[in-house]
Design a protein around this motif. Structure first.
Motif, mmCIF file in Angstrom:
data_model
loop_
_atom_site.group_PDB
_atom_site.id
_atom_site.type_symbol
_atom_site.label_atom_id
_atom_site.label_comp_id
_atom_site.label_asym_id
_atom_site.label_seq_id
_atom_site.Cartn_x
_atom_site.Cartn_y
_atom_site.Cartn_z
ATOM 1 N N MET A 114 0.839 -1.197 0.000
ATOM 2 C CA MET A 114 0.000 0.000 0.000
ATOM 3 C C MET A 114 0.874 1.247 0.000
ATOM 4 S SD MET A 114 -3.165 0.491 -0.278
ATOM 5 C CE MET A 114 -4.686 1.256 0.208
ATOM 6 N N ARG A 115 1.920 1.219 0.825
ATOM 7 C CA ARG A 115 2.820 2.370 0.920
ATOM 8 C C ARG A 115 3.481 2.625 -0.435
ATOM 9 N NH1 ARG A 115 6.860 0.813 4.389
ATOM 10 N NH2 ARG A 115 5.317 0.154 5.913
ATOM 11 N N LEU A 116 3.957 1.551 -1.039
ATOM 12 C CA LEU A 116 4.623 1.683 -2.334
ATOM 13 C C LEU A 116 3.658 2.216 -3.399
ATOM 14 C CD1 LEU A 116 7.120 1.227 -4.134
ATOM 15 C CD2 LEU A 116 6.320 -1.107 -4.508
ATOM 16 N N LEU A 117 2.428 1.698 -3.355
ATOM 17 C CA LEU A 117 1.436 2.143 -4.347
ATOM 18 C C LEU A 117 1.185 3.639 -4.226
ATOM 19 C CD1 LEU A 117 -1.144 -0.766 -4.124
ATOM 20 C CD2 LEU A 117 0.227 -0.166 -6.122
ATOM 21 N N THR A 118 1.103 4.120 -2.985
ATOM 22 C CA THR A 118 0.883 5.556 -2.775
ATOM 23 C C THR A 118 2.041 6.346 -3.363
ATOM 24 O OG1 THR A 118 -0.155 4.901 -0.708
ATOM 25 C CG2 THR A 118 0.256 7.256 -1.023
ATOM 26 N N GLU A 119 3.251 5.827 -3.145
ATOM 27 C CA GLU A 119 4.427 6.528 -3.661
ATOM 28 C C GLU A 119 4.399 6.568 -5.198
ATOM 29 O OE1 GLU A 119 9.279 6.161 -3.712
ATOM 30 O OE2 GLU A 119 8.154 4.812 -2.413
ATOM 31 N N VAL A 120 4.131 5.432 -5.805
ATOM 32 C CA VAL A 120 4.121 5.365 -7.270
ATOM 33 C C VAL A 120 3.027 6.263 -7.836
ATOM 34 C CG1 VAL A 120 3.958 3.863 -9.284
ATOM 35 C CG2 VAL A 120 5.013 3.012 -7.209
ATOM 36 N N GLN A 121 1.851 6.228 -7.199
ATOM 37 C CA GLN A 121 0.747 7.088 -7.657
ATOM 38 C C GLN A 121 1.160 8.554 -7.609
ATOM 39 O OE1 GLN A 121 -1.731 6.533 -9.335
ATOM 40 N NE2 GLN A 121 -3.376 5.357 -8.425
ATOM 41 N N GLY A 122 1.886 8.918 -6.548
ATOM 42 C CA GLY A 122 2.345 10.305 -6.418
ATOM 43 C C GLY A 122 3.210 10.696 -7.603
#
Ligand code: GDP
Length: 472
Positions: A196-204
């Motif tokens: 989830m953390r990684l996904l948020t970063e990539v989305q950013g």
């Protein structure tokens, strides 16, 4: 089409026509041997890479001397294409070039397709796809900022960042696939919180790049700015003054109709495209003029800015308000720059009246006011600054060109990636099954990989590289 890297390609790499020099470039395993067949004075095969050799080119068939040349030798993998490359600099005549190319083709070289040198650079891993596309943008760059953006992309741009994030996502994707392999046994290898953390970063990152696309487009295509105002307000005088004043003249394009003229002025590296709305108010006299008026209206619809120019010496604040109201009613979202002209000839009373109007209007953040004298070329610096401020205020430009997406293909892939990443995020939040998560993640990875060419199809490559010119 399966790319064949075993043959040696050749093309003229400088523009055709008469010039001091013409460069014919060969790339491939036989580049040196094929050149040698025409080249006398030196044994090129015995020479190391990154060396220059003066010699005579002779057609082996007729024995006729073709040209005196300098051959630049690059040895694989230390060349643009990572293959053996020879660049023959000769005299810039179409006749000589035709003879040289003909002789090289008879020795077994093949005429390169459009973009084939760069395509080989990509296929051999010297460039990723986004970098290869930047080569085309760099050649086409015609303003300081578009040059900077293309160069930045060529040097790696956002490819590295995307590739790093993609690699991390791949790790998660692999763990999810592994869970699937274990089927029934309810195991979780992939840490959901970490994912989830990684996904948020990539989305950013993806969303940041997507936002930059609008700016990228502005840099590539210019900022359409409409100049409106009553006849004799000084619109032509202002345009001429800006064109003379500008820090780099780009070009002046006569409009396709007699009703408007577009001029491009580059301010601080940003290209402003001014559209004059002369004739907009008149009743069109004939069909041609009516079409012109319609086109002008369309251009205003696409505009990013409105510059409304009025004559300080013969308008009342009420008239200016009325004109402005008409425009803003028709285009409520368009930022407006209200410019009073002929300051030099205005009376103190006129200046006071309009200063009051300005302070009343400036409370609206979409609008700013200033006074100039186009005829005397006063206040033009301030006007240019105000244009830049309006553009930046509208979120269309920032200084610096760190990571800016200018390519429509990249933007579409980023949009797809954002959508699929969103689906994974939502799936995680709602506890959706591993199978669905893994599928969405695969789609997202596919979209991201398309940008750098880590995933590519032949069709895609063909469509990208055929947009290049021959010899690149
Ligand atoms: P347009 O119809 O809006 O394109 O206006 P023009 O540029 O043709 O200018 C109309 C008239 O205003 C011309 O006679 C110009 O010389 C004059 N003019 C333009 N700018 C100025 C200015 O700053 N001061 C003064 N005094 N006259 C100006």
């Amino acid at each position: 089409m399966v790319p064949t890297l075993s043959d040696t390609i050749v093309a003229l790499s400088t523009p055709p026509g008469i010039g001091a020099l013409a460069v014919v470039r060969l790339s491939g395993p036989d580049a040196v041997a094929i050149t040698q067949a025409l080249f006398s004075k030196k044994n090129l095969a015995a020479q190391p890479g990154h060396t220059l050799h003066y010699g005579t080119l002779r057609d082996p068939a007729s024995g006729q001397i073709l040209d005196e040349v300098v051959a630049a030798l690059y040895r694989a993998p230390r060349s643009y294409t990572r293959e053996d490359v020879v660049e023959i600099s000769g005299h810039g005549s179409d006749f000589i070039v035709r003879q040289v190319l003909g002789a090289l083709l008879r020795q077994g070289a093949r005429l390169a397709e459009a973009g084939e040198f760069t395509k080989r650079a990509f296929l051999n891993g010297a460039l990723d796809l986004a970098q290869a596309e930047a080569v085309a943008d760099l050649i086409a760059a015609d303003s300081a900022l578009s040059h900077q953006v293309a160069l930045n992309q060529l040097r790696g741009g956002f490819s590295d960042e995307l590739r790093g994030l993609r690699a991390q996502l791949i790790t998660f994707a692999a763990l999810l696939e592994l869970e699937l392999d274990f089927g029934e046994e309810d195991v979780e290898f992939a840490d959901r919180t970490g994912l989830m953390r990684l996904l948020t970063e990539v989305q950013g990152v993806v969303n940041g790049l997507l936002r930059s696309f609008e700016l990228g487009n502005v840099i590539k295509n210019g900022i359409t700015t409409v100049i409106a105002g009553r006849p004799n307000a000084g619109k032509s005088t202002l345009l001429n003054a800006l064109l003379r004043e500008e820090r780099a003249i780009v070009s002046a394009i006569p409009g396709t109709t007699r009703d408007f003229i577009e001029d491009e002025v580059s301010i601080d590296g940003l290209r402003f495209r001014f559209v004059d709305t002369a004739g907009l108010r008149d009743n069109p006299a004939d069909e041609v003029e009516a079409i012109g008026v319609q086109r002008t209206r369309q251009r205003i619809g696409q505009a990013a800015l409105l510059l409304y120019l009025f004559d300080l010496t013969n308008m009342t604040p009420a008239e200016v308000r009325a004109d402005l109201g008409e425009f803003t009613a028709a285009h409520p979202k368009l930022p407006v720059l209200l410019v009073g002209n002929k300051q030099d000839a205005a009376t103190p009373a006129q200046l006071t009246a309009f200063t009051q109007l300005a302070s009343a209007l400036n409370s609206d953040s979409q609008l700013s006011t200033l006074f100039i004298s186009a005829g005397q070329r006063l206040g033009l610096e301030e006007l240019q600054d105000a244009l830049l401020t309006q553009v930046r205020g509208a979120g269309l430009a920032t200084t610096g060109a760190a990571t800016i997406v200018t390519n429509v293909r990249h933007a579409r892939a980023l949009e797809a990636a954002a959508e699929h990443l969103g689906a994974v995020q939502q799936g995680l939040a709602t506890g959706r099954g591993t199978e669905l998560l893994a599928a969405d993640l695969r789609h997202a990875l596919g979209a991201l990989g398309e940008i750098t060419g880590d995933i590519s199809s032949d069709d895609l490559l063909t469509s990208i590289f055929t947009q290049f010119c021959i010899g690149k």
